[in-house]
Scaffold this motif. Structure first.
Motif, mmCIF file in Angstrom:
data_model
loop_
_atom_site.group_PDB
_atom_site.id
_atom_site.type_symbol
_atom_site.label_atom_id
_atom_site.label_comp_id
_atom_site.label_asym_id
_atom_site.label_seq_id
_atom_site.Cartn_x
_atom_site.Cartn_y
_atom_site.Cartn_z
ATOM 1 N N VAL A 58 -2.847 33.958 21.896
ATOM 2 C CA VAL A 58 -4.049 33.638 21.116
ATOM 3 C C VAL A 58 -3.762 33.823 19.623
ATOM 4 C CG1 VAL A 58 -6.427 34.367 20.611
ATOM 5 C CG2 VAL A 58 -5.650 34.196 22.992
ATOM 6 N N VAL A 59 -3.161 34.947 19.273
ATOM 7 C CA VAL A 59 -2.855 35.249 17.867
ATOM 8 C C VAL A 59 -1.821 34.273 17.319
ATOM 9 C CG1 VAL A 59 -1.741 36.972 16.378
ATOM 10 C CG2 VAL A 59 -3.547 37.661 17.946
ATOM 11 N N PHE A 60 -0.787 33.994 18.093
ATOM 12 C CA PHE A 60 0.253 33.067 17.638
ATOM 13 C C PHE A 60 -0.348 31.698 17.343
ATOM 14 C CE2 PHE A 60 3.468 29.823 18.287
ATOM 15 C CZ PHE A 60 4.506 30.287 17.500
ATOM 16 N N PHE A 61 -1.140 31.181 18.279
ATOM 17 C CA PHE A 61 -1.733 29.854 18.114
ATOM 18 C C PHE A 61 -2.692 29.817 16.920
ATOM 19 C CE2 PHE A 61 -4.924 26.577 19.227
ATOM 20 C CZ PHE A 61 -4.077 25.468 19.231
ATOM 21 N N ALA A 62 -3.566 30.814 16.812
ATOM 22 C CA ALA A 62 -4.530 30.841 15.712
ATOM 23 C C ALA A 62 -3.818 30.959 14.366
ATOM 24 C CB ALA A 62 -5.506 31.997 15.900
ATOM 25 N N ASP A 63 -2.815 31.816 14.288
ATOM 26 C CA ASP A 63 -2.107 31.994 13.024
ATOM 27 C C ASP A 63 -1.263 30.771 12.691
ATOM 28 O OD1 ASP A 63 -1.862 33.818 10.824
ATOM 29 O OD2 ASP A 63 0.245 34.069 11.399
ATOM 30 N N TYR A 64 -0.716 30.122 13.709
ATOM 31 C CA TYR A 64 0.040 28.886 13.482
ATOM 32 C C TYR A 64 -0.867 27.821 12.874
ATOM 33 C CZ TYR A 64 2.484 24.527 14.368
ATOM 34 O OH TYR A 64 3.071 23.299 14.229
ATOM 35 N N LEU A 65 -2.069 27.663 13.449
ATOM 36 C CA LEU A 65 -3.017 26.679 12.907
ATOM 37 C C LEU A 65 -3.412 27.018 11.478
ATOM 38 C CD1 LEU A 65 -5.419 25.986 15.910
ATOM 39 C CD2 LEU A 65 -3.632 24.504 15.001
ATOM 40 N N LEU A 66 -3.701 28.292 11.223
ATOM 41 C CA LEU A 66 -4.092 28.700 9.873
ATOM 42 C C LEU A 66 -2.953 28.479 8.885
ATOM 43 C CD1 LEU A 66 -6.141 29.951 7.928
ATOM 44 C CD2 LEU A 66 -5.227 32.190 8.553
ATOM 45 N N THR A 67 -1.747 28.878 9.256
ATOM 46 C CA THR A 67 -0.592 28.723 8.371
ATOM 47 C C THR A 67 -0.333 27.245 8.078
ATOM 48 O OG1 THR A 67 0.368 30.755 9.228
ATOM 49 C CG2 THR A 67 1.860 29.270 8.085
ATOM 50 N N SER A 68 -0.474 26.410 9.103
ATOM 51 C CA SER A 68 -0.302 24.962 8.904
ATOM 52 C C SER A 68 -1.391 24.406 7.991
ATOM 53 C CB SER A 68 -0.340 24.235 10.239
ATOM 54 O OG SER A 68 0.726 24.663 11.054
ATOM 55 N N PHE A 69 -2.610 24.874 8.181
ATOM 56 C CA PHE A 69 -3.745 24.379 7.392
ATOM 57 C C PHE A 69 -3.591 24.733 5.918
ATOM 58 C CE2 PHE A 69 -8.083 24.933 5.690
ATOM 59 C CZ PHE A 69 -8.524 23.622 5.806
ATOM 60 N N VAL A 70 -3.168 25.958 5.611
ATOM 61 C CA VAL A 70 -3.050 26.377 4.206
ATOM 62 C C VAL A 70 -1.667 26.081 3.630
ATOM 63 C CG1 VAL A 70 -4.826 28.148 4.393
ATOM 64 C CG2 VAL A 70 -2.437 28.779 4.742
ATOM 65 N N GLN A 71 -0.783 25.507 4.447
ATOM 66 C CA GLN A 71 0.561 25.134 4.006
ATOM 67 C C GLN A 71 1.316 26.322 3.412
ATOM 68 O OE1 GLN A 71 1.975 21.843 4.331
ATOM 69 N NE2 GLN A 71 0.283 21.816 5.769
ATOM 70 N N SER A 72 1.270 27.440 4.119
ATOM 71 C CA SER A 72 1.898 28.662 3.638
ATOM 72 C C SER A 72 3.342 28.774 4.141
ATOM 73 C CB SER A 72 1.093 29.863 4.130
ATOM 74 O OG SER A 72 1.738 31.052 3.788
ATOM 75 N N THR A 73 4.231 29.139 3.248
ATOM 76 C CA THR A 73 5.619 29.418 3.638
ATOM 77 C C THR A 73 5.989 30.874 3.362
ATOM 78 O OG1 THR A 73 6.407 28.661 1.485
ATOM 79 C CG2 THR A 73 6.397 27.043 3.283
ATOM 80 N N ASP A 74 5.162 31.554 2.607
ATOM 81 C CA ASP A 74 5.397 32.955 2.271
ATOM 82 C C ASP A 74 4.615 33.840 3.249
ATOM 83 O OD1 ASP A 74 5.800 35.418 1.084
ATOM 84 O OD2 ASP A 74 4.400 35.056 -0.563
ATOM 85 N N PRO A 75 5.300 34.767 3.964
ATOM 86 C CA PRO A 75 4.599 35.608 4.944
ATOM 87 C C PRO A 75 3.467 36.442 4.357
ATOM 88 C CG PRO A 75 6.975 35.939 5.069
ATOM 89 C CD PRO A 75 6.713 35.055 3.894
#
Length: 172
Positions: free
Chosen positions: A32-49
């Motif tokens: 659940v966390v992996f999927f949600a964070d993957y979507l959020l990271t993709s949405f905000v186009q983040s490359t920095d942890p």
């Protein structure tokens, strides 16, 4: 909320079964966390942890909360709770209210966050960053209160007016 004695007509769940359920829950929550964070990271186009760390934490807190609250509201248990024959009821033995689910979820973070903060402070004080790995055990600090509670209840259950019940004999 009234914190009077919990209903004693129900059998309390052995701590080992609650622990097993929590371990199973952690495996499901990883997805659940992996999927949600993957979507959020993709949405905000983040490359920095560390980019938008507060946003990530807030979104994950909400997503995890929605997972638990929806499961509890729908069938009174999550999949691991169902597997281990654990039910969630209010102190009268009925279905908890939405407010009780929310209070239970939010209060379940009190002891683990305090424990995680103490571990972080110890790591900073000692200068041993490797101590911080002990934070993975912080969720299990919720058991400490249950050892001192006369009914073996968790602090968040006491505060929310809910209780975990053993459904093993009920289904047999």
């Amino acid at each position: 909320m009234n914190n009077s004695a919990l209903n004693t007509n129900f059998t309390s769940v052995p701590r080992l079964r609650v622990f097993a359920s929590m371990m199973y829950e952690s495996i499901l929550l990883f997805g659940v966390v992996f999927f949600a964070d993957y979507l959020l990271t993709s949405f905000v186009q983040s490359t920095d942890p560390g980019h938008l760390l507060g946003l990530h934490q807030a979104v994950l807190f909400i997503v995890i909360g929605l997972y638990f609250i929806i499961c509890w509201k729908r069938i009174g248990q999550t999949l691991p709770m169902k597997t281990w024959h654990i039910g969630l009821v209010n102190k009268a033995g009925g279905k908890p209210t939405l407010l009780q689910y929310i209070v239970r979820y939010v209060c379940a973070w009190i002891i683990p966050l305090l424990g995680a903060w103490l571990i972080q402070q110890l790591a900073l004080y000692k200068g041993w960053n490797s101590i911080a790995i002990l934070i993975v055990f912080a969720p299990f600090l919720n058991f400490i209160y249950s050892w001192f509670d006369p009914k073996g209840a968790f602090l968040h259950d006491r505060l929310a007016g809910t209780q975990l019940i053993d459904l093993k004999n009920k289904n047999a």
